[in-house]
Motif scaffolding. Structure first.
Motif, PDB file in Angstrom:
ATOM      1  N   MET A 150       0.330   4.083   0.178  1.00 27.11           N
ATOM      2  CA  MET A 150       0.804   2.959   0.993  1.00 27.11           C
ATOM      3  C   MET A 150       0.074   1.651   0.619  1.00 27.11           C
ATOM      4  O   MET A 150      -0.246   0.838   1.498  1.00 27.11           O
ATOM      5  CB  MET A 150       0.607   3.238   2.489  1.00 27.11           C
ATOM      6  CG  MET A 150       1.483   4.310   3.072  1.00 27.11           C
ATOM      7  SD  MET A 150       3.275   3.943   3.040  1.00 27.11           S
ATOM      8  CE  MET A 150       3.432   2.515   4.108  1.00 27.11           C
ATOM      9  N   GLY A 151      -0.212   1.488  -0.680  1.00 24.69           N
ATOM     10  CA  GLY A 151      -0.863   0.248  -1.121  1.00 24.69           C
ATOM     11  C   GLY A 151      -2.343   0.186  -0.784  1.00 24.69           C
ATOM     12  O   GLY A 151      -2.969  -0.861  -0.971  1.00 24.69           O
ATOM     13  N   LEU A 152      -2.920   1.284  -0.295  1.00 20.78           N
ATOM     14  CA  LEU A 152      -4.343   1.294   0.055  1.00 20.78           C
ATOM     15  C   LEU A 152      -5.080   2.283  -0.841  1.00 20.78           C
ATOM     16  O   LEU A 152      -4.555   3.371  -1.115  1.00 20.78           O
ATOM     17  CB  LEU A 152      -4.523   1.738   1.529  1.00 20.78           C
ATOM     18  CG  LEU A 152      -3.819   0.889   2.581  1.00 20.78           C
ATOM     19  CD1 LEU A 152      -3.924   1.558   3.960  1.00 20.78           C
ATOM     20  CD2 LEU A 152      -4.448  -0.502   2.628  1.00 20.78           C
ATOM     21  N   PRO A 205      -3.595  12.670  -1.064  1.00 20.92           N
ATOM     22  CA  PRO A 205      -2.339  12.181  -0.479  1.00 20.92           C
ATOM     23  C   PRO A 205      -1.227  12.116  -1.530  1.00 20.92           C
ATOM     24  O   PRO A 205      -1.472  11.758  -2.680  1.00 20.92           O
ATOM     25  CB  PRO A 205      -2.687  10.783   0.017  1.00 20.92           C
ATOM     26  CG  PRO A 205      -4.163  10.762   0.159  1.00 20.92           C
ATOM     27  CD  PRO A 205      -4.705  11.720  -0.864  1.00 20.92           C
ATOM     28  N   ARG A 206       0.003  12.477  -1.110  1.00 19.50           N
ATOM     29  CA  ARG A 206       1.147  12.496  -2.024  1.00 19.50           C
ATOM     30  C   ARG A 206       2.108  11.360  -1.694  1.00 19.50           C
ATOM     31  O   ARG A 206       2.298  11.026  -0.509  1.00 19.50           O
ATOM     32  CB  ARG A 206       1.932  13.811  -1.861  1.00 19.50           C
ATOM     33  CG  ARG A 206       1.115  15.075  -2.032  1.00 19.50           C
ATOM     34  CD  ARG A 206       0.641  15.232  -3.472  1.00 19.50           C
ATOM     35  NE  ARG A 206       0.355  16.610  -3.831  1.00 19.50           N
ATOM     36  CZ  ARG A 206      -0.824  17.215  -3.692  1.00 19.50           C
ATOM     37  NH1 ARG A 206      -1.846  16.585  -3.168  1.00 19.50           N
ATOM     38  NH2 ARG A 206      -0.979  18.480  -4.083  1.00 19.50           N
ATOM     39  N   PRO A 207       2.778  10.800  -2.711  1.00 20.77           N
ATOM     40  CA  PRO A 207       3.752   9.726  -2.444  1.00 20.77           C
ATOM     41  C   PRO A 207       4.837  10.152  -1.460  1.00 20.77           C
ATOM     42  O   PRO A 207       5.322   9.336  -0.683  1.00 20.77           O
ATOM     43  CB  PRO A 207       4.361   9.446  -3.816  1.00 20.77           C
ATOM     44  CG  PRO A 207       3.482  10.090  -4.821  1.00 20.77           C
ATOM     45  CD  PRO A 207       2.649  11.123  -4.137  1.00 20.77           C
ATOM     46  N   ASP A 208       5.222  11.452  -1.450  1.00 19.53           N
ATOM     47  CA  ASP A 208       6.253  11.938  -0.520  1.00 19.53           C
ATOM     48  C   ASP A 208       5.933  11.583   0.930  1.00 19.53           C
ATOM     49  O   ASP A 208       6.828  11.332   1.742  1.00 19.53           O
ATOM     50  CB  ASP A 208       6.351  13.474  -0.591  1.00 19.53           C
ATOM     51  CG  ASP A 208       6.907  13.940  -1.916  1.00 19.53           C
ATOM     52  OD1 ASP A 208       7.691  13.178  -2.517  1.00 19.53           O
ATOM     53  OD2 ASP A 208       6.562  15.058  -2.338  1.00 19.53           O
ATOM     54  N   GLY A 262      -6.783  10.908   5.804  1.00 18.85           N
ATOM     55  CA  GLY A 262      -6.376   9.814   6.690  1.00 18.85           C
ATOM     56  C   GLY A 262      -5.066   9.172   6.277  1.00 18.85           C
ATOM     57  O   GLY A 262      -4.621   8.192   6.889  1.00 18.85           O
ATOM     58  N   ALA A 263      -4.407   9.704   5.240  1.00 19.95           N
ATOM     59  CA  ALA A 263      -3.209   9.075   4.678  1.00 19.95           C
ATOM     60  C   ALA A 263      -2.253   8.556   5.771  1.00 19.95           C
ATOM     61  O   ALA A 263      -1.889   7.375   5.770  1.00 19.95           O
ATOM     62  CB  ALA A 263      -2.487  10.063   3.755  1.00 19.95           C
ATOM     63  N   ALA A 323      -2.730   2.854  11.424  1.00 17.38           N
ATOM     64  CA  ALA A 323      -3.710   1.994  12.112  1.00 17.38           C
ATOM     65  C   ALA A 323      -3.930   0.696  11.327  1.00 17.38           C
ATOM     66  O   ALA A 323      -4.133  -0.376  11.909  1.00 17.38           O
ATOM     67  CB  ALA A 323      -5.029   2.742  12.282  1.00 17.38           C
ATOM     68  N   TYR A 324      -3.879   0.793  10.005  1.00 15.42           N
ATOM     69  CA  TYR A 324      -4.122  -0.384   9.162  1.00 15.42           C
ATOM     70  C   TYR A 324      -2.967  -1.381   9.274  1.00 15.42           C
ATOM     71  O   TYR A 324      -3.179  -2.587   9.409  1.00 15.42           O
ATOM     72  CB  TYR A 324      -4.284   0.051   7.706  1.00 15.42           C
ATOM     73  CG  TYR A 324      -4.582  -1.074   6.757  1.00 15.42           C
ATOM     74  CD1 TYR A 324      -5.902  -1.457   6.508  1.00 15.42           C
ATOM     75  CD2 TYR A 324      -3.556  -1.769   6.116  1.00 15.42           C
ATOM     76  CE1 TYR A 324      -6.182  -2.500   5.636  1.00 15.42           C
ATOM     77  CE2 TYR A 324      -3.831  -2.816   5.253  1.00 15.42           C
ATOM     78  CZ  TYR A 324      -5.147  -3.177   5.017  1.00 15.42           C
ATOM     79  OH  TYR A 324      -5.419  -4.208   4.163  1.00 15.42           O
ATOM     80  N   TYR A 325      -1.743  -0.865   9.207  1.00 12.97           N
ATOM     81  CA  TYR A 325      -0.583  -1.770   9.151  1.00 12.97           C
ATOM     82  C   TYR A 325      -0.054  -2.184  10.522  1.00 12.97           C
ATOM     83  O   TYR A 325       0.736  -3.115  10.598  1.00 12.97           O
ATOM     84  CB  TYR A 325       0.532  -1.140   8.317  1.00 12.97           C
ATOM     85  CG  TYR A 325       0.222  -1.156   6.837  1.00 12.97           C
ATOM     86  CD1 TYR A 325       0.161  -2.365   6.143  1.00 12.97           C
ATOM     87  CD2 TYR A 325      -0.038   0.015   6.132  1.00 12.97           C
ATOM     88  CE1 TYR A 325      -0.137  -2.402   4.782  1.00 12.97           C
ATOM     89  CE2 TYR A 325      -0.331  -0.007   4.776  1.00 12.97           C
ATOM     90  CZ  TYR A 325      -0.383  -1.231   4.104  1.00 12.97           C
ATOM     91  OH  TYR A 325      -0.687  -1.263   2.761  1.00 12.97           O
TER      92      TYR A 325
END
Ligand SMILES: C[S@@+](CC[C@H](N)C(=O)[O-])C[C@H]1O[C@@H](n2cnc3c(N)ncnc32)[C@H](O)[C@@H]1O
Length: 283
Positions: free
Chosen positions: A80-82, A93-96, A127-128, A134-136
């Motif tokens: 997610m750009g992080l 973490p996977r792109p899916d 935390g993916a 929480a970030y976005y």
């Protein structure tokens, strides 16, 4: 030795691997050691690299050649750009999984705007899901649980890395340590969903990932059978339950949701048209 030569030799050594992009991987490894980005590597091909870094680089190349995941070597994975911190002991973490997170972000905007919304991430891992939400979305108050001590440690590192105050992370076997009266607007999870007997036949890289993050029991559905009925106790009326699934588990997970009287059940597909996410609303 100069950058160009190191890349050429490194890529050549890891070229035989079935998965991955040798030139990109060699670039990432060297960039990590030199603490520079990819563009720098590509534009400074004739720069000399000190011997002690050359030695470390070839050690990394040898580990990668043996099948060890690159993300565990460089201790990072973009999601997610992080840039998430990862290490052996948590799922990479996977792109899916971005399909699930993107749905939740849009759902929050459409239904809650700037109002506070409480979200639970079951099996937070690195935390993916929970950290990205929480970030976005600063109006989200996120709770993340995991049974693995290592996952709690790593997700907390990421909480600090992204300077987040709107996420609480704690140990729990699914809902066990969640206050019985607590209610969430959204419950999200990417639970372990690989059928036990399939794990040993997955690609070599996956064999380095924690079994606890993969093993979904005999048919891969154990966690859906537990999370779907229990989640009803912890959702507000009409609350959203959203779950990542294996590409062939859509029909089975939909039918568990139907049995538990969830409404407006939907399957989200990935770009290849494969089932990836099942969601529904507490009836
Ligand atoms: C497939 S991984 C997902 C990790 C992360 N959410 C992601 O999407 O990258 C599943 C996670 O569930 C955790 N887990 C396994 N059994 C659990 C349980 N009984 N209660 C809570 N978490 C559990 C694992 O430790 C692992 O971190």
């Amino acid at each position: 030795m100069e950058i160009n030569k190191l890349l050429k030799i490194g890529a050549e050594k890891i070229k035989g691997r079935q998965y991955g992009n040798p030139v990109l991987e060699a670039t990432l490894l060297l960039g990590k050691l030199l603490k520079v980005d990819r563009v720098y590597i590509y534009t400074h091909g004739h720069e000399e690299v000190p011997d002690f870094i050359v030695d470390k680089y070839f050690e990394m190349i040898d580990r990668r050649r043996a099948g060890y995941p690159i993300q565990y070597i460089i201790k990072e994975r973009e999601f997610m750009g992080l840039d998430f911190y990862v290490e052996e002991g948590v799922l990479i973490p996977r792109p899916d999984t971005e399909i699930l997170v993107e749905y939740v972000l849009e759902y929050i905007d459409k239904n809650y705007g700037q109002q506070e919304v409480e979200v639970l991430d079951i099996g937070i891992g690195s935390g993916a899901i929970g950290i990205s939400i929480a970030y976005y979305r600063k109006n989200a108050r996120v709770y993340g649980v995991d049974i693995s001590q290592k996952a709690l440690e790593i997700s907390n590192i990421n909480k600090e890395r992204f300077n987040l105050e709107n996420i609480n992370i704690f140990k729990s076997n699914l809902f066990e340590n969640i206050d019985k009266d607590k209610k969430f607007h959204i419950i999200a999870s990417n639970p372990p969903y690989i059928p036990k007997d399939h794990i040993s036949s997955l690609q070599e890289e996956v064999q380095y990932e924690p079994v606890l993050a993969l093993d979904g029991g005999k048919d891969g559905l154990d966690f859906y059978r537990r999370i779907i009925p229990e989640s009803k106790e912890y959702l507000h009326p009409n609350g959203l339950l959203i779950l990542e699934i294996g590409y062939d588990q859509g029909a089975a997970v939909v039918s568990i949701m139907e049995e538990e009287a969830f409404e407006n059940i939907e399957i989200l597909k990935d770009l290849q048209g494969l089932d990836r996410v099942v969601l529904g609303f507490k009836g």
